[in-house]
Design a protein around this motif. Sequence first.
Motif, PDB file in Angstrom:
ATOM      1  N   ARG A   1      35.048  79.581  96.020  1.00 49.02           N
ATOM      2  CA  ARG A   1      35.544  79.300  97.364  1.00 49.02           C
ATOM      3  C   ARG A   1      34.555  79.826  98.405  1.00 49.02           C
ATOM      4  O   ARG A   1      34.080  80.952  98.320  1.00 49.02           O
ATOM      5  CB  ARG A   1      36.913  79.962  97.552  1.00 49.02           C
ATOM      6  CG  ARG A   1      37.554  79.668  98.912  1.00 49.02           C
ATOM      7  CD  ARG A   1      38.901  80.365  99.039  1.00 49.02           C
ATOM      8  NE  ARG A   1      39.875  79.808  98.111  1.00 49.02           N
ATOM      9  CZ  ARG A   1      41.078  80.322  97.914  1.00 49.02           C
ATOM     10  NH1 ARG A   1      41.436  81.435  98.550  1.00 49.02           N
ATOM     11  NH2 ARG A   1      41.916  79.763  97.058  1.00 49.02           N
ATOM     12  N   GLY A   2      34.240  78.957  99.376  1.00 53.30           N
ATOM     13  CA  GLY A   2      33.285  79.327 100.413  1.00 53.30           C
ATOM     14  C   GLY A   2      31.897  78.780 100.173  1.00 53.30           C
ATOM     15  O   GLY A   2      31.089  78.711 101.102  1.00 53.30           O
ATOM     16  N   GLN A   3      31.585  78.381  98.923  1.00 52.28           N
ATOM     17  CA  GLN A   3      30.278  77.798  98.628  1.00 52.28           C
ATOM     18  C   GLN A   3      30.274  76.315  98.986  1.00 52.28           C
ATOM     19  O   GLN A   3      31.303  75.641  98.917  1.00 52.28           O
ATOM     20  CB  GLN A   3      29.943  77.978  97.145  1.00 52.28           C
ATOM     21  CG  GLN A   3      29.741  79.430  96.728  1.00 52.28           C
ATOM     22  CD  GLN A   3      29.391  79.560  95.254  1.00 52.28           C
ATOM     23  OE1 GLN A   3      29.527  78.615  94.487  1.00 52.28           O
ATOM     24  NE2 GLN A   3      28.936  80.744  94.866  1.00 52.28           N
ATOM     25  N   LYS A   4      29.087  75.815  99.369  1.00 49.42           N
ATOM     26  CA  LYS A   4      28.960  74.407  99.739  1.00 49.42           C
ATOM     27  C   LYS A   4      29.054  73.515  98.498  1.00 49.42           C
ATOM     28  O   LYS A   4      28.625  73.914  97.411  1.00 49.42           O
ATOM     29  CB  LYS A   4      27.627  74.156 100.447  1.00 49.42           C
ATOM     30  CG  LYS A   4      27.542  74.806 101.829  1.00 49.42           C
ATOM     31  CD  LYS A   4      26.232  74.449 102.507  1.00 49.42           C
ATOM     32  CE  LYS A   4      26.162  75.059 103.905  1.00 49.42           C
ATOM     33  NZ  LYS A   4      24.885  74.720 104.577  1.00 49.42           N
ATOM     34  N   ASP A   5      29.628  72.330  98.694  1.00 43.48           N
ATOM     35  CA  ASP A   5      29.710  71.366  97.597  1.00 43.48           C
ATOM     36  C   ASP A   5      29.763  69.954  98.167  1.00 43.48           C
ATOM     37  O   ASP A   5      29.901  69.755  99.373  1.00 43.48           O
ATOM     38  CB  ASP A   5      30.936  71.637  96.711  1.00 43.48           C
ATOM     39  CG  ASP A   5      32.249  71.459  97.464  1.00 43.48           C
ATOM     40  OD1 ASP A   5      32.207  71.108  98.658  1.00 43.48           O
ATOM     41  OD2 ASP A   5      33.323  71.671  96.874  1.00 43.48           O
ATOM     42  N   VAL A   6      29.611  68.957  97.319  1.00 39.89           N
ATOM     43  CA  VAL A   6      29.785  67.536  97.662  1.00 39.89           C
ATOM     44  C   VAL A   6      30.777  66.955  96.670  1.00 39.89           C
ATOM     45  O   VAL A   6      30.959  67.482  95.566  1.00 39.89           O
ATOM     46  CB  VAL A   6      28.446  66.768  97.619  1.00 39.89           C
ATOM     47  CG1 VAL A   6      27.553  67.146  98.774  1.00 39.89           C
ATOM     48  CG2 VAL A   6      27.724  66.992  96.295  1.00 39.89           C
ATOM     49  N   SER A   7      31.417  65.852  97.055  1.00 41.16           N
ATOM     50  CA  SER A   7      32.460  65.293  96.191  1.00 41.16           C
ATOM     51  C   SER A   7      32.259  63.807  95.987  1.00 41.16           C
ATOM     52  O   SER A   7      31.559  63.130  96.758  1.00 41.16           O
ATOM     53  CB  SER A   7      33.847  65.549  96.789  1.00 41.16           C
ATOM     54  OG  SER A   7      33.962  64.912  98.043  1.00 41.16           O
TER      55      SER A   7
END
Length: 695
Positions: A649-655
């Motif tokens: 939680r809090g880390q960048k991601d793409v979906s």
Amino acid sequence: RCTLHETIRVKSGAWDDNGIFIYSTLNHIKYCLPNGDCGIIRTLEVPIYITKVSGNTIFCLDRDGKNKAIVIDATEYIFKLSLLRKRYDQVMSMIRNSQLCGEAMIAYLQQKGFPEVALHFVKDEKTRFNLALESGNIQIAVASAKEIDDKDHWYRLGVEALRQGNAGIVEYAYQRTKNFERLSFLYLINGNLEKLSKMLKIAEVKNDVMGQFHNALYLGDIKERVKILENAGHLPLAYVTASVHGLQDVADRLAAELGDDVLPLPTGKEPSLLMPPTPVVSGGDWPLLRVMKGIFEGGLDSIGRGGVDEEEGAEGDWGEDLDVVDVDGLQNGDVAAVLEDGEVAEENEEEGGWDLEDLELPPEVETPRVSNNARSSVFVAPTPGMPVSQIWTQRSSLAADHAAAGNFDTAMRLLSRQLGIRNFAPLKSMFLDLHAGSHSYLRALSSAPVVSLAIERGWSESGSPNVRSPPALVFNFSQLDEKLKAGYKATTAGKFTEALRLFLSILHTIPFIVVESRREVDEVKELIIIAKEYVLGMQMELKRREMKDNPVRQQELAAYFTHCNLQLPHLRLALLNAMTVCYKAKNLATAANFARRLLETNPTNENQAKTARQVLQAAERNMTDASQLNYDFRNPFVTCGATYVPIYRGQKDVSCPYCTARFVPSQGGQLCTVCDLAVVGADASGLLCSPSQVR
């Protein structure tokens, strides 16, 4: 006598042949019935002054003093007058031959106590449902409830069916709303112990402890009550229940577990077995009185919608309709017809007929006859209409309809815009199936070309031939439900390759599913999430089994698998698997965490609970890990669908715009490894699978 109040000045008026007062105001021609009911016949552009009313014609003067004749539609007020005077034969004739409709007419019939007549004018399912409940027509109410498929309407149907004593429909309504508490109580008062036992099993599967205990009470099953109390951790209550009811071996075992905490039983009390009383009448519907059919029953069935009479009979025994006729086997309308014919015959006998005499005509002259072939012998072919496939694509924004029409290019563009899909190779067979399934081919003559026929969705004989319905689709939501069950079964059996194939098939089929209601749209979106979670879990488990030479990575993948959103039985198996892998690798602290989570799920399998307790006891002596894992169960995370590493939680991601799987940022622009269809991070408008989303 009646009194009528008008806010605008009345210009003129006259009585028609039926005793109805027709009058004009500044902008309207209106009518007033003898009982005070009134309404608008038509709107006027300029005022008129009525002089006489004859049939459907109003004779009047305009402002210039010129005579005018205005033809009006008298159907509405003649219909109301016939209802008022109870001339039901005229009412039935007008219903058959006129286009009476509108909210005002429905409200009028409902107000005057004829909801069963109003039913035949209504096409809106919610209005039909309300009218059917008001008139006590439970069959039409069931049919409308199926079309609406809303929890509130099923509840109201259950209340009305319970009032009528129709236990079969009450049961069906409770099943559709999954109202298990009411369903259990219904089986209790009906004495249906077999189905009550099934409700106990359903509560056990759903892990509903209170539901299990209530059903066990209803059944009078003492052993099951003791077992439920023991599994819930209420050992003193379980011991007292077993002791009072004479289950001495169970009581001794529980006393040994309680040790010094054994409760003393009160003395001087006489225990009694709690058993529900036996119903006076077990099961079945309440007996109904034999009644005569009303004037509108049967006579209007042929003009009503065919859907009510053509309900499928597989839903259970709803009882049979009474086909009661009048004396001498004639329906009410037939009796009236016979009486009228008899009166006419008697009058003819008294008057002696028309007294027509033969005429003495001259011999027939040979007159030339017009030839039937006098028309032009040149055949003009009709102009071809718009192809059905073009109509389908013009009216729809659903990719499934475009694929069924054969417009694969526009279907792919729609899928790309809505879901971000770029890889269409897995969907090729579905495109072809949709197109082939929406067309049939007819050979007329051996020398003539084959005729292509479009197969439409929801086609019926009563539909207009000039209105085209959407194409019939070979894929539907119920098929996916069956695949989901098969995937669950394969997962339970440990056939992960087969389960992965089934869940991927669900993800590849959903873009071509079309449903009707918004509730079904939500169910489709929920199914995408379920399939995505299982595909990711199966991929990680298969990957773990390939990496036999890397025990650390094996433990990590097994740990990540437990954080997929799985069904409770599968989550228990995943936790048991991760606990076993970590325990064998001497990671006792991590194994203890999985054991704790497993016990929190209240496993129904005693072996699973026993193993978890043993691991927990062993780990408590030495709460350490032999190897460091990239896994922190205290920090919430999701698993990357490509690299299988945690994204905290809090880390960048793409979906993925379609299946919503999450990835580390470096995977942006790559093909989604979960659904194998969409591009990670692509812009998309969202799933479109229902016409209700477009309206």
